[in-house]
Design an enzyme around this catalytic site. Structure first.
Site, mmCIF file in Angstrom:
data_model
loop_
_atom_site.group_PDB
_atom_site.id
_atom_site.type_symbol
_atom_site.label_atom_id
_atom_site.label_comp_id
_atom_site.label_asym_id
_atom_site.label_seq_id
_atom_site.Cartn_x
_atom_site.Cartn_y
_atom_site.Cartn_z
ATOM 1 N N ASP A 133 27.795 44.524 41.360
ATOM 2 C CA ASP A 133 29.218 44.838 41.223
ATOM 3 C C ASP A 133 29.559 46.058 42.079
ATOM 4 O OD1 ASP A 133 29.627 42.832 39.351
ATOM 5 O OD2 ASP A 133 29.657 44.183 37.617
ATOM 6 N N ARG A 192 31.499 38.599 46.641
ATOM 7 C CA ARG A 192 32.575 38.321 45.691
ATOM 8 C C ARG A 192 33.756 39.198 46.120
ATOM 9 N NH1 ARG A 192 31.394 40.818 40.277
ATOM 10 N NH2 ARG A 192 30.225 38.949 39.768
ATOM 11 N N LYS A 199 25.680 46.839 37.559
ATOM 12 C CA LYS A 199 26.310 48.019 38.167
ATOM 13 C C LYS A 199 25.240 49.061 38.481
ATOM 14 C CE LYS A 199 30.937 47.648 36.266
ATOM 15 N NZ LYS A 199 30.795 46.202 36.058
HETATM 16 P P1 FDA Z 1 46.264 41.141 39.138
HETATM 17 O O1 FDA Z 1 45.753 42.374 38.480
HETATM 18 O O2 FDA Z 1 47.321 41.283 40.188
HETATM 19 O O3 FDA Z 1 46.746 40.148 38.028
HETATM 20 C C1 FDA Z 1 47.322 38.884 38.337
HETATM 21 C C2 FDA Z 1 47.558 38.122 37.060
HETATM 22 O O4 FDA Z 1 46.295 37.853 36.428
HETATM 23 C C3 FDA Z 1 48.354 38.871 36.007
HETATM 24 O O5 FDA Z 1 49.732 38.728 36.194
HETATM 25 C C4 FDA Z 1 47.863 38.197 34.731
HETATM 26 O O6 FDA Z 1 48.461 36.946 34.552
HETATM 27 C C5 FDA Z 1 46.402 37.986 35.027
HETATM 28 N N1 FDA Z 1 45.565 39.111 34.577
HETATM 29 C C6 FDA Z 1 44.943 40.023 35.367
HETATM 30 N N2 FDA Z 1 44.232 40.893 34.627
HETATM 31 C C7 FDA Z 1 44.416 40.535 33.343
HETATM 32 C C8 FDA Z 1 43.950 41.055 32.109
HETATM 33 N N3 FDA Z 1 43.154 42.120 32.018
HETATM 34 N N4 FDA Z 1 44.344 40.417 30.953
HETATM 35 C C9 FDA Z 1 45.146 39.340 31.008
HETATM 36 N N5 FDA Z 1 45.629 38.808 32.156
HETATM 37 C C10 FDA Z 1 45.270 39.392 33.306
HETATM 38 N N6 FDA Z 1 36.552 44.975 40.006
HETATM 39 C C11 FDA Z 1 35.817 45.920 40.633
HETATM 40 O O7 FDA Z 1 36.340 46.971 40.997
HETATM 41 N N7 FDA Z 1 34.479 45.709 40.843
HETATM 42 C C12 FDA Z 1 33.853 44.561 40.491
HETATM 43 O O8 FDA Z 1 32.651 44.413 40.725
HETATM 44 C C13 FDA Z 1 34.631 43.554 39.857
HETATM 45 N N8 FDA Z 1 34.074 42.357 39.465
HETATM 46 C C14 FDA Z 1 34.902 41.344 39.023
HETATM 47 C C15 FDA Z 1 34.371 40.088 38.761
HETATM 48 C C16 FDA Z 1 35.210 39.032 38.423
HETATM 49 C C17 FDA Z 1 34.628 37.676 38.193
HETATM 50 C C18 FDA Z 1 36.615 39.250 38.315
HETATM 51 C C19 FDA Z 1 37.561 38.131 37.987
HETATM 52 C C20 FDA Z 1 37.128 40.499 38.508
HETATM 53 C C21 FDA Z 1 36.298 41.562 38.846
HETATM 54 N N9 FDA Z 1 36.798 42.833 39.044
HETATM 55 C C22 FDA Z 1 35.999 43.798 39.631
HETATM 56 C C23 FDA Z 1 38.163 43.189 38.548
HETATM 57 C C24 FDA Z 1 39.214 43.047 39.614
HETATM 58 O O9 FDA Z 1 39.025 44.009 40.610
HETATM 59 C C25 FDA Z 1 40.613 43.208 39.034
HETATM 60 O O10 FDA Z 1 40.721 44.461 38.427
HETATM 61 C C26 FDA Z 1 40.997 42.149 38.014
HETATM 62 O O11 FDA Z 1 40.452 40.899 38.326
HETATM 63 C C27 FDA Z 1 42.528 41.982 37.966
HETATM 64 O O12 FDA Z 1 43.004 41.583 39.222
HETATM 65 P P2 FDA Z 1 43.553 40.108 39.533
HETATM 66 O O13 FDA Z 1 42.969 39.675 40.840
HETATM 67 O O14 FDA Z 1 43.269 39.213 38.427
HETATM 68 O O15 FDA Z 1 45.092 40.315 39.841
#
Ligand code: FDA
Length: 295
Positions: free
Chosen positions: A122, A172, A88
């Site tokens: 990031d 990403r 970051k």
């Molecule tokens: P969403 O939040 O809609 O969740 C979908 C489903 O995923 C949920 O119903 C649940 O089942 C599961 N889930 C999601 N979060 C969970 C949690 N904390 N605990 C348990 N289950 C959970 N953000 C950013 O702003 N800058 C960045 O650089 C990054 N980098 C990054 C790297 C990687 C590898 C990942 C996977 C994520 C990020 N993020 C990020 C975070 C991203 O923006 C986001 O906040 C989270 O991934 C949650 O979003 P989802 O896409 O999972 O969907």
């Protein structure tokens, strides 16, 4: 809660928080993080190591972050672990001196390049989006082992993706983890999701190797359907998920033959990271509560 220093002090001292953090954070030091990566590698996952920390307030701390990442890269190399690194820019002094921040990151990118490794920048909250893209653009023009993250909850992201594709940048795609104002971001999950699917298609059609970072089964299914329809190989992109989150899905995708990279955070400053994960998924609070009462 991630912005409350008092709460942070209490929580980082409390044993229950440490135990809870272990579900989502690999440990506080590099050797623990490398152990976690190697265990993931044995199960077929690649990884990206993240030294937790952001918004440093001194130039010395920014240089120390750079030193720590170089040590992490050296440890990856020495252990033959299959992992790159994610960092970051506010941990590298972005809010203190943009030029110095770029130099701090460049040291890491150069070391990674010597080792045939890769650095992912990031994306943080919207006040630093422009500066993050500026630094990334400067570095990408000099090095091809550096990539960037973009967030589908921001209105601006489609245009940013078009600009980054001009640089042949590896991206990403995530939904975004910060609280952003309604003037610049989608507020309804359905809108962020629809934008995610739209952007995922632009990225995967580009022929460049990108990361599809999400735990959302809907986003994952849309990606699987799209690559099947477009005959995009499973080695042309990777799914990415966070350490300790939806391990069932992680294992399932590996068994199905998809590539999966796990984002492995480690370090002493795990409080803000943990709070962001709690905010995303209130059910995680139950996990915390169970640990408090266990005792
Ligand atoms: P969403 O939040 O809609 O969740 C979908 C489903 O995923 C949920 O119903 C649940 O089942 C599961 N889930 C999601 N979060 C969970 C949690 N904390 N605990 C348990 N289950 C959970 N953000 C950013 O702003 N800058 C960045 O650089 C990054 N980098 C990054 C790297 C990687 C590898 C990942 C996977 C994520 C990020 N993020 C990020 C975070 C991203 O923006 C986001 O906040 C989270 O991934 C949650 O979003 P989802 O896409 O999972 O969907």
């Amino acid at each position: 809660m991630s912005d409350q220093p008092k709460l942070q002090q209490i929580a980082t001292k409390a044993e229950f928080s440490r135990r809870t953090a272990h579900r989502f954070v690999a440990g506080e030091e590099i050797p623990e993080a490398i152990d976690a990566v190697r265990q993931l590698n044995q199960k077929g996952f690649t990884a990206t190591l993240d030294n937790l920390g952001e918004f440093v307030s001194t130039k010395e701390a920014a240089v120390a972050a750079s030193d720590e990442y170089i040590r992490a890269l050296d440890a990856i190399q020495a252990s033959s672990a299959d992992s790159n690194v994610s960092l970051k820019l506010t941990q590298f002094g972005l809010l203190l001196d943009e030029g110095a921040c770029e130099q701090n990151v460049e040291r890491v990118v150069v070391r990674a390049r010597e080792q045939n490794n890769f650095v992912r920048i990031d994306m943080e909250n919207s006040p630093v989006t422009d500066a993050t893209l500026r630094i990334f653009t400067n570095l990408r023009k000099k090095y091809d082992n550096v990539g960037i993250v973009l967030q589908s909850y921001l209105f601006r992201t489609e245009k940013d993706i078009q600009d980054m594709l001009q640089l042949k940048a590896r991206m990403r795609l995530c939904k975004g983890a910060y609280k952003e104002p309604p003037e610049i971001s989608f507020k309804k999950k359905a809108d962020t999701d629809a934008n995610y699917v739209k952007l995922m298609k632009i990225l995967l059609k580009s022929g460049i190797y990108h990361g599809i970072a999400t735990h959302d089964p809907g986003m994952i299914q849309a990606t699987k359907d799209f690559v099947t329809q477009e005959r995009i190989g499973r080695d042309q992109f990777e799914f990415q998920m966070l350490y300790g989150i939806r391990r069932d899905l992680q294992n399932h995708l590996i068994k199905e033959g998809y590539r999966m990279r796990i984002y492995v955070p480690y370090g002493h400053e795990w409080y803000s990271y943990l709070m962001r994960r709690m905010a995303e998924r209130p059910a995680n609070l139950l996990f915390v509560a169970r640990n408090i009462f266990r005792g």
